[in-house]
Enzyme design. Sequence first.
Site, short mmCIF file in Angstrom:
data_model
loop_
_atom_site.label_atom_id
_atom_site.label_comp_id
_atom_site.label_asym_id
_atom_site.label_seq_id
_atom_site.Cartn_x
_atom_site.Cartn_y
_atom_site.Cartn_z
N SER A 297 32.05 -24.37 -19.48
CA SER A 297 32.01 -25.58 -19.69
C SER A 297 31.09 -25.95 -20.89
O SER A 297 31.28 -26.97 -21.46
CB SER A 297 31.36 -26.47 -18.44
OG SER A 297 30.14 -26.01 -17.99
N HIS B 296 37.54 -27.18 -16.34
CA HIS B 296 38.05 -27.50 -17.76
C HIS B 296 39.32 -27.07 -18.10
O HIS B 296 39.98 -27.13 -19.42
CB HIS B 296 36.98 -27.07 -18.67
CG HIS B 296 35.76 -27.89 -18.64
ND1 HIS B 296 35.60 -29.00 -19.18
CD2 HIS B 296 34.51 -27.53 -17.85
CE1 HIS B 296 34.35 -29.48 -18.83
NE2 HIS B 296 33.74 -28.60 -18.08
N LYS C 6 37.67 -34.55 -15.29
CA LYS C 6 37.92 -34.21 -16.77
C LYS C 6 39.27 -34.46 -16.96
O LYS C 6 39.69 -35.70 -17.27
CB LYS C 6 37.66 -32.69 -16.83
CG LYS C 6 36.37 -32.37 -17.12
CD LYS C 6 35.60 -31.87 -15.83
CE LYS C 6 33.79 -31.76 -16.13
NZ LYS C 6 33.22 -30.95 -15.08
#
Length: 387
Positions: free
Chosen positions: A180, A208, A240
Amino acid sequence: MALKADNLKQTLESLKKTDLYRTRRTVESIEGNYVQVDGRQVLNFCSNDYLGLARHEDVIKRFKLAADEYGVGSGSAHLVCGHSAEHHALEEELAEFTGRERALLFSTGYMANLGVIAGLMSKGDVIYQDKLNHASLLDAGLLSGAVFSRYLHNDLENLSIKMEKYPSKQSMIVTDGVFSMDGDQAKVTELAEVAKQKSATLMVDDAHGFGVLGESGAGIVEQMQLNQQQVPLLVGTFGKAFGTSGAFVAGSEEIIETLIQKSRTYIYTTALPPAIAAATRCSLSLIQKESWRREQLNHLIKYFKEGARQLALPLMSSETAIQPMLVGGSAEALAASEFLFQQGFWVSAIRPPTVPKGSARLRVTLSVDHSTLQIDQLLAALKKVTL
Ligand SMILES: *Cc1c(COP(=O)(O)O)cnc(C)c1O
């Protein structure tokens, strides 16, 4: 003995002195990728909304419709009366999307990681974690009571050496899919191989990677073609690329059923609002259908990297939408971020303990909503920062 105000003050002062004090900026309004922050209009380069779905018309519409139907809050935990048809359908769609037998929703990624790791592992077990894993994974390991062993970042040899120490314990290898704060990817294929050889269970937190990696956006396991047997525990989050909120874990029937029975962060918390589940179903369908979003994002990533290379900016080695630039000192990273803000760009400074000491950085995140012109403008401002 009660908390002492003096002690707290001292701690706060020392955070300030070492440039580790954290403050919040207030977002007043949003228009496209411009945000009004603390009275100032800036271009946002720190959101994880990589595919621009948080403000997508259809996602918002589904959210509103479901709120009309179910109300705002879910009313209780999943095991009481908070599990709606929208939650259930989302779980089934996620299982199909990830090619796993089942999926289970959690209210946040942080809670998913705590719930999965502490729900499955306990004292007497051992958990191997990449040094750069997300804080929630590290915290989960500590909470579980298992032996906690951290290996050097993406270093399979170091992991293998560490694993020799506890050959007969029940063990888990845990890694971020996309790291991240660094943006690089875990060597998941090799990790799956090590896990198989040493009969450990591999867990990948692909917060992610979902939405942005893989042909249909199913993340690093789709990109590397790793099935449920190779990666038995797969976590994704909705905050996200999905542009909503919440998280899930996908895996075998037995694992999911065990988590429903044992995972405290699943059992003892209010279910996500059904409207969030409905909006997330809409995001999921856009993620699968609109592969142009991934293509455009990849185009922008290449464009940014090439521009940064020409300016000799200290980019870290990342192929993803997370493009950090190493600064080193916390004071310097803060000053650089503040300078960019004054120039009209919101880029966050990431400091210890989020990253190791001496590796403070600017963390640029790219979104499909950025234009190449906006990236040019950011690069021009970055050039003026002395990194
Ligand atoms: C953001 C993130 C989380 C936490 O997810 P939330 O839903 O924001 O709590 C967990 N793991 C990783 C790798 C993340 O980047």
